[in-house]
Design a protein around this motif. Structure first.
Motif, short mmCIF file in Angstrom:
data_model
loop_
_atom_site.label_atom_id
_atom_site.label_comp_id
_atom_site.label_asym_id
_atom_site.label_seq_id
_atom_site.Cartn_x
_atom_site.Cartn_y
_atom_site.Cartn_z
N VAL A 111 0.83 -1.20 0.00
CA VAL A 111 0.00 0.00 0.00
C VAL A 111 0.87 1.25 0.00
CG1 VAL A 111 -1.63 1.35 1.38
CG2 VAL A 111 -1.98 -1.12 1.11
N ARG A 112 1.81 1.32 0.90
CA ARG A 112 2.63 2.53 1.04
C ARG A 112 3.53 2.80 -0.14
NH1 ARG A 112 4.53 2.36 7.37
NH2 ARG A 112 2.44 2.54 8.26
N ARG A 113 3.94 1.75 -0.87
CA ARG A 113 4.85 1.92 -2.00
C ARG A 113 4.14 2.03 -3.35
NH1 ARG A 113 8.57 -2.83 0.15
NH2 ARG A 113 9.67 -1.69 1.78
N SER A 114 2.84 1.92 -3.36
CA SER A 114 2.09 1.91 -4.61
C SER A 114 2.29 3.20 -5.41
CB SER A 114 0.60 1.73 -4.32
OG SER A 114 -0.15 1.85 -5.51
N ARG A 115 2.69 3.04 -6.66
CA ARG A 115 2.84 4.22 -7.54
C ARG A 115 1.51 4.91 -7.78
NH1 ARG A 115 6.51 1.13 -11.62
NH2 ARG A 115 4.44 0.53 -12.25
N ALA A 116 0.41 4.21 -7.58
CA ALA A 116 -0.91 4.83 -7.77
C ALA A 116 -1.15 5.94 -6.77
CB ALA A 116 -2.00 3.76 -7.65
N TYR A 117 -0.38 5.96 -5.70
CA TYR A 117 -0.56 6.97 -4.66
C TYR A 117 0.64 7.90 -4.55
CZ TYR A 117 -4.90 4.87 -3.19
OH TYR A 117 -6.19 4.41 -3.15
N GLU A 118 1.25 8.20 -5.68
CA GLU A 118 2.35 9.16 -5.70
C GLU A 118 1.78 10.57 -5.84
OE1 GLU A 118 6.02 6.62 -7.55
OE2 GLU A 118 4.71 7.65 -8.96
N SER A 141 -0.43 11.47 0.51
CA SER A 141 -0.86 11.66 1.90
C SER A 141 -1.87 10.60 2.34
CB SER A 141 -1.45 13.05 2.08
OG SER A 141 -2.63 13.19 1.29
N MET A 142 -2.59 10.05 1.40
CA MET A 142 -3.62 9.06 1.72
C MET A 142 -3.03 7.78 2.31
SD MET A 142 -6.84 8.35 1.63
CE MET A 142 -7.88 6.92 1.68
N VAL A 143 -1.84 7.38 1.87
CA VAL A 143 -1.28 6.11 2.31
C VAL A 143 0.00 6.26 3.13
CG1 VAL A 143 -2.31 4.82 0.41
CG2 VAL A 143 0.01 5.76 0.16
N ALA A 144 0.43 7.49 3.37
CA ALA A 144 1.72 7.72 4.06
C ALA A 144 1.83 6.95 5.37
CB ALA A 144 1.93 9.21 4.28
N GLY A 145 0.83 6.98 6.19
CA GLY A 145 0.89 6.27 7.47
C GLY A 145 -0.05 5.08 7.53
N VAL A 195 -15.66 2.44 -3.10
CA VAL A 195 -15.31 3.85 -3.16
C VAL A 195 -13.89 3.86 -3.70
CG1 VAL A 195 -14.99 6.00 -1.91
CG2 VAL A 195 -16.85 4.45 -1.26
N SER A 196 -13.76 4.27 -4.94
CA SER A 196 -12.53 4.07 -5.70
C SER A 196 -11.54 5.22 -5.57
CB SER A 196 -12.90 3.90 -7.18
OG SER A 196 -11.76 3.79 -7.98
N HIS A 197 -10.27 4.86 -5.64
CA HIS A 197 -9.21 5.83 -5.89
C HIS A 197 -9.51 6.37 -7.29
CE1 HIS A 197 -5.31 7.61 -5.91
NE2 HIS A 197 -4.76 6.74 -6.75
N PRO A 202 -11.71 16.53 4.01
CA PRO A 202 -10.38 17.11 4.30
C PRO A 202 -9.79 16.63 5.62
CG PRO A 202 -11.79 18.76 3.35
CD PRO A 202 -12.66 17.54 3.60
N SER A 203 -8.52 16.49 5.58
CA SER A 203 -7.63 15.95 6.61
C SER A 203 -7.59 14.42 6.57
CB SER A 203 -7.94 16.45 8.04
OG SER A 203 -9.01 15.75 8.62
N VAL A 204 -8.58 13.79 5.94
CA VAL A 204 -8.53 12.33 5.75
C VAL A 204 -8.31 12.05 4.27
CG1 VAL A 204 -9.80 10.17 5.99
CG2 VAL A 204 -10.06 11.94 7.72
N VAL A 205 -9.24 12.50 3.43
CA VAL A 205 -9.14 12.36 1.97
C VAL A 205 -9.47 13.73 1.38
CG1 VAL A 205 -10.03 11.18 -0.07
CG2 VAL A 205 -9.89 9.96 2.08
N ASN A 206 -8.54 14.26 0.61
CA ASN A 206 -8.69 15.63 0.12
C ASN A 206 -9.26 15.73 -1.29
OD1 ASN A 206 -7.65 16.80 2.49
ND2 ASN A 206 -5.58 16.28 1.82
N TRP A 207 -9.83 14.66 -1.81
CA TRP A 207 -10.38 14.68 -3.16
C TRP A 207 -11.67 13.86 -3.21
CZ3 TRP A 207 -5.68 12.67 -1.71
CH2 TRP A 207 -5.61 11.28 -1.63
N ASP A 208 -12.55 14.23 -4.13
CA ASP A 208 -13.77 13.46 -4.35
C ASP A 208 -13.39 12.11 -4.94
OD1 ASP A 208 -15.16 15.67 -3.50
OD2 ASP A 208 -15.80 16.28 -5.51
N ARG A 209 -14.19 11.09 -4.61
CA ARG A 209 -13.91 9.74 -5.11
C ARG A 209 -15.15 9.14 -5.76
NH1 ARG A 209 -12.41 7.06 0.16
NH2 ARG A 209 -13.79 8.67 0.90
N PRO A 210 -14.95 8.39 -6.85
CA PRO A 210 -16.07 7.73 -7.50
C PRO A 210 -16.63 6.62 -6.60
CG PRO A 210 -14.09 7.61 -8.87
CD PRO A 210 -13.70 8.17 -7.56
N GLU A 211 -17.94 6.51 -6.56
CA GLU A 211 -18.60 5.41 -5.87
C GLU A 211 -19.17 4.49 -6.94
OE1 GLU A 211 -21.71 4.87 -2.26
OE2 GLU A 211 -22.33 6.23 -3.85
#
Length: 176
Positions: A37-44, A49-53, A126-128, A150-159
């Motif tokens: 999860v933390r190394r996924s290029r999809a979350y660069e 911030s979504m997967v940092a911790g 609830v998709s990336h 905000p502070s958890v997920v800063n963008w809208d996501r497709p359901e």
């Protein structure tokens, strides 16, 4: 469950993907799944911030239906987590090196089988945002948008929703 995905190359020729075994994850897999999860290029970039911790803990694995895709070399190629109440595909990751090889499709097919066995009629996702096209390509239907928190997920996501009674077996893999 072992299967091999048949894909098409850039010229439309059939080619065989990796042989993948899907198995129930155990608490011992927690560190490997967290690293994926933390190394996924999809979350660069802006998504980092979504997967940092983020942590996939042993307790999470024991409490939910978490399954891993294991390659011929015993490497973890991907995983998913199916929540049963309410029904939701909570996590799904494919290792960067396994992207485009059909592992994601195999995981979705397995998840659908597990969901049906549990008596579920549908499974929410609830998709990336960059993954929406993948989910739609394997049979999920867009149902709406989940607003940023905000502070958890800063963008809208497709359901999206997998309606299990309408899931087309054409999305499934061929067994070997």
């Amino acid at each position: 469950m072992s299967s091999r995905m048949t894909t098409r190359d850039r010229r439309g020729r059939r080619e065989r993907g990796p042989t993948v075994r899907i198995a129930r994850a155990t608490a011992r897999d927690a560190k490997r799944l967290t690293a994926m999860v933390r190394r996924s290029r999809a979350y660069e970039g802006g998504y980092a911030s979504m997967v940092a911790g983020y942590r996939v803990g042993p307790d999470y694995i024991e409490a939910h239906s978490v399954h891993i895709a294991i390659g011929e070399d015993d490497a973890v190629l991907g995983f998913y987590a199916l929540l049963l109440d309410p029904p939701e595909l909570d996590l799904m990751f494919v290792a960067d090196r396994a992207q485009g090889l059909g592992v994601g499709r195999q995981l979705i097919t397995h998840m659908i089988t597990e969901a049906r066995s549990a008596g579920l009629a549908a499974v929410r996702v609830v998709s990336h945002p960059p993954a929406e096209g993948f989910y739609r390509s394997v049979g999920a239907q867009r149902t709406g948008t989940v607003a940023a928190q905000p502070s958890v997920v800063n963008w809208d996501r497709p359901e999206l929703m997998f309606h299990l009674d309408r899931f087309d077996e054409a999305y499934s893999t061929t067994s070997s």
